[in-house]
Scaffold this active site. Structure first.
Site, PDB file in Angstrom:
ATOM      1  N   HIS A   1       2.447   2.658 -14.035  1.00 45.81           N
ATOM      2  CA  HIS A   1       1.817   3.951 -13.774  1.00 45.81           C
ATOM      3  C   HIS A   1       0.296   3.843 -13.804  1.00 45.81           C
ATOM      4  CE1 HIS A   1       5.795   5.792 -15.382  1.00 45.81           C
ATOM      5  NE2 HIS A   1       5.813   5.713 -14.066  1.00 45.81           N
ATOM      6  N   HIS A   2      -0.235   2.629 -13.658  1.00 48.04           N
ATOM      7  CA  HIS A   2      -1.707   2.520 -13.720  1.00 48.04           C
ATOM      8  C   HIS A   2      -2.343   3.229 -12.527  1.00 48.04           C
ATOM      9  CE1 HIS A   2      -1.176  -0.608 -10.703  1.00 48.04           C
ATOM     10  NE2 HIS A   2      -2.478  -0.668 -10.545  1.00 48.04           N
ATOM     11  N   ARG A   3      -1.582   3.416 -11.460  1.00 49.65           N
ATOM     12  CA  ARG A   3      -1.987   4.241 -10.319  1.00 49.65           C
ATOM     13  C   ARG A   3      -0.809   5.148  -9.987  1.00 49.65           C
ATOM     14  NH1 ARG A   3      -6.373   2.514 -10.618  1.00 49.65           N
ATOM     15  NH2 ARG A   3      -7.575   1.103  -9.303  1.00 49.65           N
TER      16      ARG A   3
ATOM     17  N   LYS B   1       5.133   3.629  -5.783  1.00 51.52           N
ATOM     18  CA  LYS B   1       5.624   3.487  -4.411  1.00 51.52           C
ATOM     19  C   LYS B   1       6.516   2.272  -4.316  1.00 51.52           C
ATOM     20  CE  LYS B   1       4.758   4.600   0.079  1.00 51.52           C
ATOM     21  NZ  LYS B   1       6.219   4.557   0.166  1.00 51.52           N
TER      22      LYS B   1
ATOM     23  N   LYS C   1      10.773   0.894  -7.301  1.00 55.67           N
ATOM     24  CA  LYS C   1      11.873   0.493  -6.404  1.00 55.67           C
ATOM     25  C   LYS C   1      13.121   1.279  -6.758  1.00 55.67           C
ATOM     26  CE  LYS C   1      12.305  -2.537  -3.062  1.00 55.67           C
ATOM     27  NZ  LYS C   1      11.186  -2.983  -2.209  1.00 55.67           N
TER      28      LYS C   1
ATOM     29  N   SER D   1       2.901   2.180   5.081  1.00 57.89           N
ATOM     30  CA  SER D   1       3.402   3.346   4.344  1.00 57.89           C
ATOM     31  C   SER D   1       2.233   4.127   3.731  1.00 57.89           C
ATOM     32  CB  SER D   1       4.346   2.919   3.223  1.00 57.89           C
ATOM     33  OG  SER D   1       5.656   2.743   3.720  1.00 57.89           O
TER      34      SER D   1
ATOM     35  N   LYS E   1       1.926  -6.328  -5.154  1.00 60.58           N
ATOM     36  CA  LYS E   1       1.786  -6.247  -3.700  1.00 60.58           C
ATOM     37  C   LYS E   1       0.742  -5.188  -3.316  1.00 60.58           C
ATOM     38  CE  LYS E   1       5.913  -6.625  -2.105  1.00 60.58           C
ATOM     39  NZ  LYS E   1       7.267  -6.418  -1.599  1.00 60.58           N
TER      40      LYS E   1
END
Ligand code: NAD
Length: 484
Positions: A77-79, A83, A119, A376, A107
């Site tokens: 959750h650092h960003r 996704k 994921k 994406s 990635k």
């Protein structure tokens, strides 16, 4: 020793494998000492922040209720949002989605996509399930994620992966919209959607095309190609691809179409085909669509056990199907000079070591298949800004270029050829923007890895990619003063 007619039974690579999550952790542990970060901070970065595990009922086509298992892992959750793809596979399990979510975090860093990694997985067989069953499962899974706040444009944004595609992403968007009608950015809840449901041009081919851009960039590095005994560039390279799905097809097609590479072998679930003079990838795809199988493709020889194709001689081997395809069992027999990991986790940690010792260069998954999340990201930006990238630019560029052409005509006294004029004055399309930005992201990502590899004198590109990514994630925590 085996003798002809008395071969030792060949083990499936998966029989002698390092479990996927263990491999990812081993790769992390190999890179960690080169970052100079404190052990506590490294532990925070390495381990998965949250996992949602759920079972839900879905009616099958006979009217019976099946209980389906699903997962969503948010590694970091650092960003935010997090996704990552959603896969449908009967073999999905919790460790697998955690491993895949971890790779997503790194990635995203490598291609500067401002997301944490996530994921999802649903334990159904996409090849044996009806469309109706898949739709009911996708919609119910979406509702389950929403109940627990595991989906949303600013929370967690799924995308296609193994066994899912545009249609499934469309069902997710439609379900989210039905349950959250007042949400301002509904369509940004998922990417990889069909165009009519606010998808973006270029997402379908993004991962495979990115694989091609990554291989191309790598083959421009003279030190790498020289060590492998190859000439620079993709042209003329003999390539074997495993998996002719979304990623494998577009990777092979781009290598052939844009790079003049020669696709000599394709491996699929039903078997493989081989032609040393090259296979027309698009024609193979059409043949499979028409007959249900890649086998018996005109001019090619069938290979009954498709895993055998991985061991054939070639310049580049591209596993683009699933994880754990190259393990300690078959790594000693791989004859490719380079392995380009289009799939996630196709080479396990034990195999990676064997390949390294044998001088086979591996372009790692966490960099090489990042084209999907890159595009994406563009789709998500388009959805939250409610405008396409070309909308504000194309008209202006078209007018400006027309003025240049007119000035040129006046200066030379000669009219510009109409086809040339059109090529110059047509403004860029959405696809033009997406492909150019994808290419730039893949080039930049490669050079991040390559520079780190050289600067830190690391044993391979995977360790370099992990090293770079771990360091970048750590800065979020360090800048917050959370860790010393
Ligand atoms: P897909 O479902 O479109 O295609 C996978 C293909 O592999 C199918 O054609 C399937 O029949 C084939 N396959 C399965 N098992 C096989 C085997 N044992 N041997 C040969 N072929 C086999 O999936 P995809 O989206 O192309 O994903 C493939 C890989 O790429 C996965 O590891 C996925 O995580 C990774 N990936 C996908 C994306 C994306 O945008 N779709 C992005 C990044 C990474």
């Amino acid at each position: 020793m085996s003798t002809p007619g008395n071969e030792e039974p060949r083990l499936s690579p998966r029989r002698k494998r390092t479990p996927f999550l263990k491999s990812v952790h081993r790769y992390f542990d190999e890179a960690a000492p080169h970052t100079g970060l404190a052990p506590g901070l490294l532990r925070q970065i390495k381990h998965c922040n949250s996992v949602y595990r759920v079972r839900f009922p879905v009616e099958d086509d006979e009217g019976n209720i099946r209980v389906v298992r699903g997962y969503r892992a948010e590694h970091s959750h650092h960003r935010l949002p997090t996704k990552g793809g959603l896969r449908f596979s009967p073999e999905v399990n919790q460790d697998e989605v955690i491993a895949l979510a971890s790779l997503m975090t790194y990635k995203c860093v490598l291609v500067s996509a401002p997301f944490g990694g996530a994921k999802g997985g649903v334990c159904i067989d996409p090849h044996q399930s009806s469309d109706g069953f898949k739709e009911r499962t996708t919609r119910r899974y979406t509702a389950e994620l929403l109940k627990k706040n595991f989906i949303g444009p600013s929370i967690d944004v799924p995308a296609p992966d193994y066994g899912t595609g545009e249609r499934e992403m469309g069902w997710i968007a439609d379900t989210f919209k039905a349950l959250k009608p007042d949400h301002m950015h509904t369509y940004a809840c998922v990417t990889g959607k069909p165009l009519a449901l606010h998808g973006i041009e270029g997402r379908r081919e993004a991962t495979g095309l990115g694989v091609y851009y990554g291989i191309k960039e790598c083959l421009e590095c003279t030190d790498i190609v020289k060590a492998l005994g190859l000439t620079p560039g993709v042209a003329g390279k003999r390539v074997i691809v495993q998996g002719l799905g979304n990623v494998g097809f577009h990777a092979a097609d781009s290598i052939q179409r844009h790079g003049d590479g020669i696709i000599t072998g394709i491996a699929e679930r039903e078997g493989g085909i081989f032609n040393p003079d090259g296979l027309d990838v698009d024609a193979v795809f059409q043949h499979r669509t028409g007959t249900g199988s890649i086998l018996d493709f005109p001019g090619a020889t069938n290979v009954v056990n498709s895993a055998e194709l991985l061991e054939r001689e070639c310049d580049i081997l591209i596993p683009a199907a699933l994880e754990e395809q190259i393990t300690a069992e078959n790594a000693p027999r791989i004859q490719a000079k380079m392995i380009a990991e289009a799939a996630n986790g196709p080479v396990d940690a034990a195999a990676a070591q064997i390949l390294r010792e044998r001088g086979i260069r591996v372009l790692p998954d966490l960099y090489l298949n990042a084209g999907g999340v890159t595009v994406s990201y563009f789709e998500w930006l388009k959805n939250i800004s409610h405008v396409g990238f070309e909308r504000m630019v194309t008209g202006y560029e078209s007018q400006a270029n027309s003025r240049i052409v007119e000035a040129l005509e006046q200066l030379t006294g000669k009219p510009v050829d109409p086809a040339q004029r059109k090529a110059i004055t047509d403004g860029p399309s959405e696809r033009d923007f997406v492909h150019a930005a994808l290419r730039a992201s893949m080039q930049e990502g490669f050079h991040r890895v390559y520079r780190t590899w050289h600067e830190k004198k690391l044993p391979d590109l995977r360790t370099a990619a992990f090293c770079y990514a771990i360091d970048r994630v750590s800065r979020t925590y360090l800048d917050l003063g959370i860790f010393p």
